[in-house]
Enzyme design. Sequence first.
Site, PDB file in Angstrom:
ATOM      1  N   GLY A  11     -39.877 -74.935  59.084  1.00  0.00           N
ATOM      2  CA  GLY A  11     -39.586 -76.100  57.956  1.00  0.00           C
ATOM      3  C   GLY A  11     -39.638 -77.346  57.518  1.00  0.00           C
ATOM      4  N   GLU A  12     -38.269 -77.555  56.759  1.00  0.00           N
ATOM      5  CA  GLU A  12     -38.800 -78.360  55.982  1.00  0.00           C
ATOM      6  C   GLU A  12     -37.263 -79.406  55.737  1.00  0.00           C
ATOM      7  OE1 GLU A  12     -40.412 -80.569  51.708  1.00  0.00           O
ATOM      8  OE2 GLU A  12     -40.833 -78.426  51.839  1.00  0.00           O
ATOM      9  N   GLY A  13     -36.553 -80.373  55.692  1.00  0.00           N
ATOM     10  CA  GLY A  13     -35.395 -81.015  55.790  1.00  0.00           C
ATOM     11  C   GLY A  13     -35.557 -82.035  54.679  1.00  0.00           C
ATOM     12  N   THR A  14     -34.673 -82.269  54.007  1.00  0.00           N
ATOM     13  CA  THR A  14     -34.130 -83.486  53.725  1.00  0.00           C
ATOM     14  C   THR A  14     -34.886 -84.841  54.212  1.00  0.00           C
ATOM     15  OG1 THR A  14     -31.997 -83.220  52.979  1.00  0.00           O
ATOM     16  CG2 THR A  14     -32.393 -85.086  52.109  1.00  0.00           C
ATOM     17  N   PHE A  15     -34.923 -85.496  55.342  1.00  0.00           N
ATOM     18  CA  PHE A  15     -35.364 -86.312  55.822  1.00  0.00           C
ATOM     19  C   PHE A  15     -36.560 -86.031  56.827  1.00  0.00           C
ATOM     20  CE2 PHE A  15     -30.616 -87.486  54.902  1.00  0.00           C
ATOM     21  CZ  PHE A  15     -30.955 -88.278  54.689  1.00  0.00           C
ATOM     22  N   VAL A  18     -40.717 -79.668  60.117  1.00  0.00           N
ATOM     23  CA  VAL A  18     -40.449 -79.672  61.012  1.00  0.00           C
ATOM     24  C   VAL A  18     -41.979 -78.857  62.198  1.00  0.00           C
ATOM     25  CG1 VAL A  18     -39.005 -78.121  62.984  1.00  0.00           C
ATOM     26  CG2 VAL A  18     -38.191 -79.847  61.232  1.00  0.00           C
ATOM     27  N   ASP A 128     -23.012 -83.004  60.762  1.00  0.00           N
ATOM     28  CA  ASP A 128     -23.241 -81.749  60.022  1.00  0.00           C
ATOM     29  C   ASP A 128     -23.596 -80.371  61.200  1.00  0.00           C
ATOM     30  OD1 ASP A 128     -24.742 -80.875  58.017  1.00  0.00           O
ATOM     31  OD2 ASP A 128     -26.751 -81.978  58.507  1.00  0.00           O
TER      32      ASP A 128
END
Length: 418
Positions: A11-15, A18, A128
């Site tokens: 996955g990919e997040g803002t910061f 993964v 969060d």
Amino acid sequence: MNKYKTIGKIGEGTFSDVLKVQSLKGGQYYACKQMKQHFESIDHVNNLREIQALRRLNPHPNILILHEVIFDKKSGALALICELMDKNIYELIKGRKKPLPEKRIMNYMYQLFKSLDHMHRNGIFHRDVKPENILIKQDLLKLGDFGSCRSIHSKQPYTEYISTRWYRAPECLLTDGYYSYKMDIWSAGCVFYEIASFHPLFPGSNELDQISKIHEIIGTPPMKVLNKFKQSRVMSFDFPIRKGKGISPFMPSLSNKSLSLIYAMIQYDPDERICAHEALQHPYFRELRWAEKQAMRRKMRLVENPLERESLNLRRIAKEDQRQNFFRQTQEYPLGLHGLPYAVELPKVTVPAVTNLTSYSNPTFQSIFALPATNRQVQLLQPITYFGTHHKSEKQKEFKSPVKQYHLPALERRGGGY
């Protein structure tokens, strides 16, 4: 990262990104969280709230395990090696049509509250909590992504970015950073509803619409509650008065106990909102608490009674030895300990239905041969040896049995049972 081989992107997040990685030494799989930000020194890395929180909260069965921190001084790259879970709650419910069993939902929420209670007791709140940050592996649930967490004792107001809009508590929306750990409970209440319904509870398109969606469900709060928020933000709170539709019309299948818990979690006033420790004592979780107590009692009996523990271990060892001996004998003597002079193929028997038979004690049988009422010695019959042939020997032909033969009627098998 020389110790790990990249398998693929999770996955990919803002910061961060993964990745799924594999240890070159042991072959185990892990989740690698690669930070997009670069860091100047190891001290900077050690001061990160996420790393400090994970080190403080571990080990706990419902908190994601941090295995290793990898920092490259030359490039400033940072990676967190964590345990690999199967999926997150969002991936579990996405596109799903059949509702999850209530016992499974109950089990997930119980574990989520355990993680929140452990975290809050250790002076940290997440900020969060949402389906994407709640990870599962079969029946096990763990809370992850502590990148936004803060200390409960840190000074307000909090100014940086927090929580995804749909899961933000009213105090986060209506104040300039004056909120507390109770915001995690509100978010968990939104997650609870979403796991049960597969739809977000308050899907606002912006902050004002978010407040409107909240009022639509739970109603406009009393002025004394709104006045608490007015003290910290200069804005107009002239909201239209609404009674609130409630949750029941949208989820009629929810039990009264689950509805009661959700309403306690989404109380508008954070001071009236239930805390994680109280939620674990809610009647909704009575069955799980009882099962937990029973398991604890069994464990304590084994700890307090060494003889019982030793007896249990001996039984396990004896059972394992018996299994291994049987396996070894079947390997060494495929035809049994005595064997046969040659292999005999038995005809296959077809049984229409077979059920497990209940074990009964063996009855005592008496001989059907009446002994003569004399003192004469009973003549012993000579054993006859067979060598796999259907032809009778000379001794068999000469021998005439004095015993009459009787044929019993066949038993009728009824549907596999008796």
